[in-house]
Design a protein around this motif. Sequence first.
Motif, PDB file in Angstrom:
ATOM      1  N   VAL A  40     -13.941   1.516  -0.387  1.00  0.00           N
ATOM      2  CA  VAL A  40     -13.582   3.205  -1.074  1.00  0.00           C
ATOM      3  C   VAL A  40     -13.239   3.559  -0.060  1.00  0.00           C
ATOM      4  O   VAL A  40     -13.367   4.222   0.560  1.00  0.00           O
ATOM      5  N   SER A  41     -12.372   4.658  -0.076  1.00  0.00           N
ATOM      6  CA  SER A  41     -11.078   5.754   0.345  1.00  0.00           C
ATOM      7  C   SER A  41     -10.362   6.665  -0.732  1.00  0.00           C
ATOM      8  O   SER A  41      -9.584   6.236  -0.966  1.00  0.00           O
ATOM      9  N   VAL A  42     -11.059   8.008   0.010  1.00  0.00           N
ATOM     10  CA  VAL A  42     -10.633   8.930  -1.038  1.00  0.00           C
ATOM     11  C   VAL A  42      -9.122   9.183  -0.709  1.00  0.00           C
ATOM     12  O   VAL A  42     -10.095   9.559   1.119  1.00  0.00           O
ATOM     13  N   SER A  43      -8.917   9.659  -1.298  1.00  0.00           N
ATOM     14  CA  SER A  43      -7.086  10.464  -0.472  1.00  0.00           C
ATOM     15  C   SER A  43      -6.931  11.844  -1.582  1.00  0.00           C
ATOM     16  O   SER A  43      -7.341  11.925  -2.249  1.00  0.00           O
ATOM     17  N   PRO A  64     -15.779  19.386   7.228  1.00  0.00           N
ATOM     18  CA  PRO A  64     -14.882  19.636   8.533  1.00  0.00           C
ATOM     19  C   PRO A  64     -14.405  18.461   7.751  1.00  0.00           C
ATOM     20  O   PRO A  64     -14.920  17.260   6.780  1.00  0.00           O
ATOM     21  N   ASP A  65     -13.379  17.425   8.705  1.00  0.00           N
ATOM     22  CA  ASP A  65     -12.510  16.565   8.648  1.00  0.00           C
ATOM     23  C   ASP A  65     -13.731  15.404   8.619  1.00  0.00           C
ATOM     24  O   ASP A  65     -13.204  14.453   7.572  1.00  0.00           O
ATOM     25  N   GLU A  66     -14.520  15.344   8.655  1.00  0.00           N
ATOM     26  CA  GLU A  66     -15.005  13.473   9.152  1.00  0.00           C
ATOM     27  C   GLU A  66     -16.252  14.136   7.864  1.00  0.00           C
ATOM     28  O   GLU A  66     -16.602  13.020   8.226  1.00  0.00           O
ATOM     29  N   ALA A  67     -16.851  15.286   7.448  1.00  0.00           N
ATOM     30  CA  ALA A  67     -17.083  14.621   5.859  1.00  0.00           C
ATOM     31  C   ALA A  67     -16.646  14.096   4.795  1.00  0.00           C
ATOM     32  O   ALA A  67     -17.071  12.973   4.134  1.00  0.00           O
ATOM     33  N   LEU A  68     -15.190  13.465   5.047  1.00  0.00           N
ATOM     34  CA  LEU A  68     -13.922  12.424   4.566  1.00  0.00           C
ATOM     35  C   LEU A  68     -15.169  11.036   4.814  1.00  0.00           C
ATOM     36  O   LEU A  68     -15.148   9.955   3.272  1.00  0.00           O
ATOM     37  N   GLY A  69     -15.148  10.805   5.443  1.00  0.00           N
ATOM     38  CA  GLY A  69     -16.064   9.424   6.198  1.00  0.00           C
ATOM     39  C   GLY A  69     -17.413   9.625   5.335  1.00  0.00           C
ATOM     40  O   GLY A  69     -18.123   8.047   5.009  1.00  0.00           O
ATOM     41  N   ASP A  70     -18.124   9.961   5.380  1.00  0.00           N
ATOM     42  CA  ASP A  70     -19.137  11.071   4.526  1.00  0.00           C
ATOM     43  C   ASP A  70     -19.472  10.409   3.303  1.00  0.00           C
ATOM     44  O   ASP A  70     -19.894  10.084   2.408  1.00  0.00           O
ATOM     45  N   ILE A  71     -18.202  10.682   2.577  1.00  0.00           N
ATOM     46  CA  ILE A  71     -18.130  10.628   1.156  1.00  0.00           C
ATOM     47  C   ILE A  71     -17.682   9.388   0.970  1.00  0.00           C
ATOM     48  O   ILE A  71     -18.509   9.076   0.241  1.00  0.00           O
ATOM     49  N   ASP A 120     -23.201  22.742   5.003  1.00  0.00           N
ATOM     50  CA  ASP A 120     -21.879  23.212   6.102  1.00  0.00           C
ATOM     51  C   ASP A 120     -20.288  22.881   5.310  1.00  0.00           C
ATOM     52  O   ASP A 120     -19.247  23.351   6.104  1.00  0.00           O
ATOM     53  N   VAL A 121     -20.416  22.625   4.667  1.00  0.00           N
ATOM     54  CA  VAL A 121     -18.830  21.257   3.990  1.00  0.00           C
ATOM     55  C   VAL A 121     -18.420  22.236   2.901  1.00  0.00           C
ATOM     56  O   VAL A 121     -19.535  22.936   2.105  1.00  0.00           O
ATOM     57  N   SER A 122     -17.309  22.790   2.535  1.00  0.00           N
ATOM     58  CA  SER A 122     -16.693  23.155   2.224  1.00  0.00           C
ATOM     59  C   SER A 122     -15.488  21.927   1.029  1.00  0.00           C
ATOM     60  O   SER A 122     -14.592  21.325   1.771  1.00  0.00           O
ATOM     61  N   LEU A 144     -21.979   9.571  -9.940  1.00  0.00           N
ATOM     62  CA  LEU A 144     -21.362   9.206  -8.959  1.00  0.00           C
ATOM     63  C   LEU A 144     -21.424  11.026  -7.699  1.00  0.00           C
ATOM     64  O   LEU A 144     -21.389  10.774  -6.877  1.00  0.00           O
ATOM     65  N   ALA A 145     -20.690  11.881  -8.912  1.00  0.00           N
ATOM     66  CA  ALA A 145     -20.965  13.112  -8.049  1.00  0.00           C
ATOM     67  C   ALA A 145     -22.269  13.684  -6.858  1.00  0.00           C
ATOM     68  O   ALA A 145     -21.702  14.428  -7.098  1.00  0.00           O
ATOM     69  N   GLY A 146     -23.288  13.000  -8.033  1.00  0.00           N
ATOM     70  CA  GLY A 146     -24.618  13.083  -7.560  1.00  0.00           C
ATOM     71  C   GLY A 146     -24.458  12.677  -6.023  1.00  0.00           C
ATOM     72  O   GLY A 146     -25.076  12.911  -5.041  1.00  0.00           O
ATOM     73  N   ALA A 147     -23.676  11.482  -5.857  1.00  0.00           N
ATOM     74  CA  ALA A 147     -23.971  10.531  -4.736  1.00  0.00           C
ATOM     75  C   ALA A 147     -23.228  11.385  -3.726  1.00  0.00           C
ATOM     76  O   ALA A 147     -23.656  11.295  -2.541  1.00  0.00           O
ATOM     77  N   VAL A 148     -21.876  12.027  -4.105  1.00  0.00           N
ATOM     78  CA  VAL A 148     -21.166  12.687  -3.117  1.00  0.00           C
ATOM     79  C   VAL A 148     -21.989  13.847  -2.671  1.00  0.00           C
ATOM     80  O   VAL A 148     -21.996  13.983  -1.126  1.00  0.00           O
TER      81      VAL A 148
END
Length: 349
Positions: A27-30, A37-44, A71-73, A60-64
């Motif tokens: 899975v790759s979100v873009s 912060p930037d690194e939250a993309l990897g967590d998603i 502190d993630v925006s 799916l939204a709940g998993a994210v």
Amino acid sequence: MRGEYKVPGGKLVAVDLEEVDGRLAEVSVSGDFFLEPDEALGDINAALTGMPVEAGVEQLAGAVTGALADDVSLIGFTAESIGIAIRRALGKATGWDDHDFDVIPARVLAPALHVALDEVIAREVAAGTRPPTARFWDWDSPLVVIGSFQSVRNEVDPDGARQHGIDVVRRVSGGGAMFMEPGNTITYSLVVPTSLVEGLSFERSYSFLDEWVIGALADVGVDAHFVPLNDIASDRGKIGGAAQKRFASGAVLHHVTMAYDIDADKMLEVLRIGREKMSDKGTKSANKRVDPMRSQTGMTREAILESFAASFSRRYRSSESDYTPAELASAQRLVDEKFATPEWTHRVP
């Protein structure tokens, strides 16, 4: 597989993924959104990897959200929008570009027939015998169209309706009353497969399905915006309102009525609710509350209807169409057997 979703008023979310043994992989979100912060993309991406392919938008939204620190925006997008993009990637949901639309220009018919056509067209879109359809109303006699759950006696003054020769018909969608005399409103119906609003809340689906008309209004010189849940307004006041019905068979009916040049005094003699709304606002005339399209555009109603149809066709793959004899016959049967009957009209007394 790839899916995209443009957040109304926000940014584009894209998701690339694979399906392995019934679960999401790679899975790759873009997108053009903002994330801190930037690194939250990897967590998603990690939170979504391994989710079952049958997971709905809410899951799916709940998993994210469950994987993100406090502190993630997410700016310009939401966890829900990621879920919708995933459902589109998997072919569970569709976007505007996945459909070819029929556009039916305004055609003068009895107004009750238009009410019935909403149900007829929705059945056909759900069955796949007609493509998604945008159609514009025109009519030859006055009518009050009340929402599916409104009370007749609470909404309509029978003396005023008799005095002005105005009948009452109950439609299949919820929402408020439509005061419709020939030439006084601009009304259209949009019928789409349920897949187009897959995963959207009812509130979000209103703005999503009417995103095109904000552009169409700009084309005629009106700077318009949404007012949740279901209103469209400009800086000079309310322009119109929307109503919606989701059919279990797989179609969504969404229609909008905008004021063009309403006889406000007559409307207040016929609609009880209009008087209460005016008194709540401390105004004596509906002209001070509703700013008709005529005054904001300086255009004829016919010209606005033509411009709206052209705006829709420029935005989406469309072909001009018309009602078939079979559709008109089915609609007339529905008028006779349902919409014109006291049992239906007064099902909420």
